[in-house]
Design a protein around this motif. Structure first.
Motif, PDB file in Angstrom:
ATOM      1  N   GLY A 260      -5.363  -8.683   7.084  1.00  0.00           N
ATOM      2  CA  GLY A 260      -5.543  -8.999   8.321  1.00  0.00           C
ATOM      3  C   GLY A 260      -4.352  -8.899   9.367  1.00  0.00           C
ATOM      4  O   GLY A 260      -3.304  -8.305   8.805  1.00  0.00           O
ATOM      5  N   LEU A 261      -4.573  -9.595  10.370  1.00  0.00           N
ATOM      6  CA  LEU A 261      -3.456  -9.210  11.379  1.00  0.00           C
ATOM      7  C   LEU A 261      -2.865 -10.203  11.961  1.00  0.00           C
ATOM      8  O   LEU A 261      -2.015 -10.564  12.736  1.00  0.00           O
ATOM      9  CB  LEU A 261      -4.164  -8.898  12.767  1.00  0.00           C
ATOM     10  N   ASP A 262      -2.994 -11.527  11.016  1.00  0.00           N
ATOM     11  CA  ASP A 262      -2.237 -12.856  11.496  1.00  0.00           C
ATOM     12  C   ASP A 262      -0.950 -13.058  10.464  1.00  0.00           C
ATOM     13  O   ASP A 262      -0.930 -13.210   9.300  1.00  0.00           O
ATOM     14  CB  ASP A 262      -3.191 -13.975  11.161  1.00  0.00           C
ATOM     15  N   VAL A 266       5.102 -15.528   8.649  1.00  0.00           N
ATOM     16  CA  VAL A 266       6.262 -14.739   8.206  1.00  0.00           C
ATOM     17  C   VAL A 266       7.131 -14.474   9.332  1.00  0.00           C
ATOM     18  O   VAL A 266       6.566 -14.501  10.360  1.00  0.00           O
ATOM     19  CB  VAL A 266       5.828 -13.691   7.441  1.00  0.00           C
ATOM     20  N   TRP A 267       8.371 -13.897   9.209  1.00  0.00           N
ATOM     21  CA  TRP A 267       9.092 -13.476  10.281  1.00  0.00           C
ATOM     22  C   TRP A 267       8.742 -12.042  10.983  1.00  0.00           C
ATOM     23  O   TRP A 267       9.200 -12.027  12.131  1.00  0.00           O
ATOM     24  CB  TRP A 267      10.553 -13.521  10.228  1.00  0.00           C
ATOM     25  N   TYR A 268       7.852 -11.221  10.368  1.00  0.00           N
ATOM     26  CA  TYR A 268       7.595  -9.940  10.922  1.00  0.00           C
ATOM     27  C   TYR A 268       6.243 -10.133  11.668  1.00  0.00           C
ATOM     28  O   TYR A 268       5.432 -10.832  11.176  1.00  0.00           O
ATOM     29  CB  TYR A 268       7.690  -8.983   9.793  1.00  0.00           C
ATOM     30  N   SER A 269       5.890  -9.037  12.644  1.00  0.00           N
ATOM     31  CA  SER A 269       4.582  -8.898  13.114  1.00  0.00           C
ATOM     32  C   SER A 269       3.814  -7.908  12.569  1.00  0.00           C
ATOM     33  O   SER A 269       2.563  -7.842  12.958  1.00  0.00           O
ATOM     34  CB  SER A 269       4.902  -8.848  14.534  1.00  0.00           C
ATOM     35  N   SER A 270       4.281  -7.141  11.475  1.00  0.00           N
ATOM     36  CA  SER A 270       3.492  -6.141  10.903  1.00  0.00           C
ATOM     37  C   SER A 270       4.450  -5.792   9.654  1.00  0.00           C
ATOM     38  O   SER A 270       5.544  -5.792   9.587  1.00  0.00           O
ATOM     39  CB  SER A 270       3.374  -4.829  11.991  1.00  0.00           C
ATOM     40  N   PRO A 308       1.609  -5.302   0.036  1.00  0.00           N
ATOM     41  CA  PRO A 308       1.019  -4.996   1.048  1.00  0.00           C
ATOM     42  C   PRO A 308       1.974  -3.902   2.080  1.00  0.00           C
ATOM     43  O   PRO A 308       1.564  -3.042   2.771  1.00  0.00           O
ATOM     44  CB  PRO A 308       0.656  -6.296   1.862  1.00  0.00           C
ATOM     45  N   GLY A 309       3.287  -4.117   1.947  1.00  0.00           N
ATOM     46  CA  GLY A 309       4.112  -3.202   2.347  1.00  0.00           C
ATOM     47  C   GLY A 309       4.399  -1.905   1.820  1.00  0.00           C
ATOM     48  O   GLY A 309       4.170  -0.885   2.633  1.00  0.00           O
TER      49      GLY A 309
END
Length: 364
Positions: A260-262, A266-270, A308-309
């Motif tokens: 997802g995009l939410d 967490v501290w990161y946006s992607s 996911p990373g």
């Protein structure tokens, strides 16, 4: 910041660090950064400006006796304290954060504790950390409150209590949660507390302008040099890998569909920002306080504990979507332990495959 007594009361002069947000970045205000005398309430005194090295020395050499782990050898304990003070008296930040300080009780809090502190800072909460001894037990308590534009606390607070037992710190569940005023703590887990703070970021905490994603353009010569190093060593310096990652698109179909995009919790946006941040200062302790720094991208790939990373990295480098889906499905089946998830992912997409993908990407 200041030294605390055994009961957690303020003791000694304060170290004050002030920063202004200016032109998209935080800048230390020299006149507001230095030493501040601890005087009776109601009496106003000015900050005595001082360089950061002086503040580090004050903090490092002001450690209480009860902060040191004691042994059955008093002479050795005294020697350890003397070595510690000698190190911190004239040290730089880089030296201090890369030095092992296992003889300090408060030197190595748990990941849960520091993750919650990081989240409180990123959410713009006012945070305080209190060290004290309760009976014979060392306790460390984080309190974080939402604040208004004047810096005054508002709303409920989060409380995180960590206890030192058998050589390690552990967050104490019944004393960790959300509290209002003098009411008892309502217990809550780490994820709930992070979400609580993320949902309460003030509108005035957001930047007025959208900050564009960092994009790095690799020159042809840089690509050739990196590709040659990859062929010779089956590896890349992490600085090269980070720059390559920052040249890749943020959005990746399989990763976005899976996670997802939410990213508010967490501290990161992607995942691209996550990996780039993880690789920043990877050759030192960095923000993650690494015990075994490295310059090896292969080592990073083997140590990173976010499936996911790893999915984003493989997909962004050009792995086909079917393989990506198969790898993340294997990771999900191996969960919920992050190390097990990533181990399962790497069985489907091993480092040898990442080398192939990196070579193909650099050849373009």
């Amino acid at each position: 910041m200041n030294r605390g007594s055994r009961s957690g009361e303020d003791e000694g002069d304060y170290c004050i660090a002030m920063a202004d947000y200016f032109d998209g970045s935080w800048v230390i205000v020299r006149q507001g950064t230095g030493h501040l005398p601890n005087v009776p309430e109601g009496r106003e005194v000015a900050v005595r400006p001082a360089p950061i090295t002086s503040l580090l020395s004050q903090i490092g050499t002001g450690v209480n006796e009860w902060n040191f782990v004691t042994s059955t050898d008093p002479e050795r304990d005294a020697q350890v304290r003397a070595e510690h003070n000698a190190l911190y008296a004239n040290s730089t930040y880089d030296t201090m954060v890369t030095t092992e300080v296992d003889y300090l009780v408060h030197a190595s809090q748990s990941d849960d504790f520091w993750n919650l502190w990081d989240a409180s800072v990123l959410a713009g909460f006012a945070s305080t950390i209190t060290n004290r001894v309760v009976g014979t037990q060392h306790q460390c308590t984080l309190k974080a409150n939402r604040v208004d534009e004047d810096g005054d606390e508002t709303g409920e607070a989060i409380i995180v209590t960590s206890i030192y037992c058998d050589g390690e710190w552990t967050v104490y569940p019944s004393l960790t949660g959300i509290v209002e005023g003098d009411s008892p703590v309502r217990p809550a887990g780490t994820e709930e507390l992070v979400e609580y703070m993320a949902e309460r970021v003030n509108d005035w905490d957001f930047a007025d302008d959208v900050i564009e994603d960092e994009i790095i353009e690799l020159t042809d010569d840089r690509r050739k040099t990196m590709r040659r190093a990859l062929a010779q060593t089956a590896n890349l310096p992490v600085t090269d890998l980070r720059d390559l990652i920052l040249s890749l698109p943020v959005r990746q179909a399989v990763t976005d569909d899976h996670q997802g995009l939410d990213y508010r919790s967490v501290w990161y946006s992607s995942q691209r920002e996550h990996i780039a941040g993880w690789l920043d200062e990877y050759d030192g302790r960095g923000a993650y306080n690494r015990k075994n720094p490295s310059t090896s991208s292969k080592a990073f790939y083997g140590r990173f504990k976010c499936a996911p990373g790893l999915l984003w990295l493989a997909e962004a480098l050009g792995e086909d979507q079917d393989t990506c889906r198969r790898a993340i499905a294997a990771a999900d089946e191996a969960g919920p332990n992050p190390a097990s998830e990533c181990g399962a992912f790497r069985k489907v997409v091993p480092w040898s495959r990442i080398i192939e993908l990196l070579d193909a990407r650099l050849a373009k």
